[in-house]
Design a protein around this motif. Sequence first.
Motif, PDB file in Angstrom:
ATOM      1  N   PRO A  33       2.140  10.942  -5.011  1.00  0.00           N
ATOM      2  CA  PRO A  33       3.369  11.376  -4.343  1.00  0.00           C
ATOM      3  C   PRO A  33       3.178  12.614  -3.465  1.00  0.00           C
ATOM      4  O   PRO A  33       3.799  12.724  -2.416  1.00  0.00           O
ATOM      5  CB  PRO A  33       4.344  11.629  -5.481  1.00  0.00           C
ATOM      6  N   ASP A  34       2.316  13.537  -3.892  1.00  0.00           N
ATOM      7  CA  ASP A  34       2.086  14.731  -3.073  1.00  0.00           C
ATOM      8  C   ASP A  34       1.415  14.372  -1.752  1.00  0.00           C
ATOM      9  O   ASP A  34       1.799  14.865  -0.691  1.00  0.00           O
ATOM     10  CB  ASP A  34       1.221  15.746  -3.825  1.00  0.00           C
ATOM     11  N   GLY A  35       0.431  13.516  -1.815  1.00  0.00           N
ATOM     12  CA  GLY A  35      -0.243  13.084  -0.596  1.00  0.00           C
ATOM     13  C   GLY A  35       0.684  12.298   0.315  1.00  0.00           C
ATOM     14  O   GLY A  35       0.652  12.465   1.535  1.00  0.00           O
ATOM     15  N   ALA A  36       1.532  11.453  -0.280  1.00  0.00           N
ATOM     16  CA  ALA A  36       2.481  10.677   0.516  1.00  0.00           C
ATOM     17  C   ALA A  36       3.493  11.592   1.193  1.00  0.00           C
ATOM     18  O   ALA A  36       3.828  11.398   2.364  1.00  0.00           O
ATOM     19  CB  ALA A  36       3.195   9.658  -0.366  1.00  0.00           C
ATOM     20  N   ALA A  37       3.963  12.597   0.474  1.00  0.00           N
ATOM     21  CA  ALA A  37       4.922  13.536   1.064  1.00  0.00           C
ATOM     22  C   ALA A  37       4.291  14.295   2.221  1.00  0.00           C
ATOM     23  O   ALA A  37       4.923  14.476   3.270  1.00  0.00           O
ATOM     24  CB  ALA A  37       5.421  14.505  -0.002  1.00  0.00           C
ATOM     25  N   PHE A  73       0.828  -1.203   0.000  1.00  0.00           N
ATOM     26  CA  PHE A  73       0.000   0.000   0.000  1.00  0.00           C
ATOM     27  C   PHE A  73       0.864   1.255   0.000  1.00  0.00           C
ATOM     28  O   PHE A  73       0.578   2.211  -0.725  1.00  0.00           O
ATOM     29  CB  PHE A  73      -0.935   0.012   1.210  1.00  0.00           C
ATOM     30  N   LEU A  74       1.931   1.266   0.803  1.00  0.00           N
ATOM     31  CA  LEU A  74       2.817   2.439   0.842  1.00  0.00           C
ATOM     32  C   LEU A  74       3.470   2.672  -0.514  1.00  0.00           C
ATOM     33  O   LEU A  74       3.564   3.816  -0.969  1.00  0.00           O
ATOM     34  CB  LEU A  74       3.880   2.268   1.922  1.00  0.00           C
ATOM     35  N   ILE A  75       3.920   1.608  -1.167  1.00  0.00           N
ATOM     36  CA  ILE A  75       4.534   1.758  -2.492  1.00  0.00           C
ATOM     37  C   ILE A  75       3.507   2.281  -3.488  1.00  0.00           C
ATOM     38  O   ILE A  75       3.801   3.198  -4.271  1.00  0.00           O
ATOM     39  CB  ILE A  75       5.144   0.420  -2.950  1.00  0.00           C
ATOM     40  N   TYR A  76       2.313   1.730  -3.464  1.00  0.00           N
ATOM     41  CA  TYR A  76       1.244   2.195  -4.358  1.00  0.00           C
ATOM     42  C   TYR A  76       0.920   3.662  -4.092  1.00  0.00           C
ATOM     43  O   TYR A  76       0.793   4.466  -5.014  1.00  0.00           O
ATOM     44  CB  TYR A  76      -0.001   1.333  -4.161  1.00  0.00           C
ATOM     45  N   PHE A  77       0.808   4.007  -2.810  1.00  0.00           N
ATOM     46  CA  PHE A  77       0.470   5.374  -2.419  1.00  0.00           C
ATOM     47  C   PHE A  77       1.544   6.351  -2.892  1.00  0.00           C
ATOM     48  O   PHE A  77       1.239   7.415  -3.433  1.00  0.00           O
ATOM     49  CB  PHE A  77       0.305   5.432  -0.901  1.00  0.00           C
TER      50      PHE A  77
END
Length: 55
Positions: free
Chosen positions: A25-29, A16-20
């Motif tokens: 990428p903006d949301g993950a950051a 899930f983290l890799i997909y996210f």
Amino acid sequence: MPVFVKKLLAWGSVAFLIYFMAFRPDGAAQMFKAIGAALIAMAQGLGDFLTTLMT
């Protein structure tokens, strides 16, 4: 909890983290910035507590 279930949940979390990170990428950051800020705030609070305790 059985070992298989723990492994399944761990690998599911990693996937899930890799997909996210790949597709949002903006949301993950922003999420990692928020987690980092929360950890820093907790460390600062602990430091303030210990400083007050020692004085």
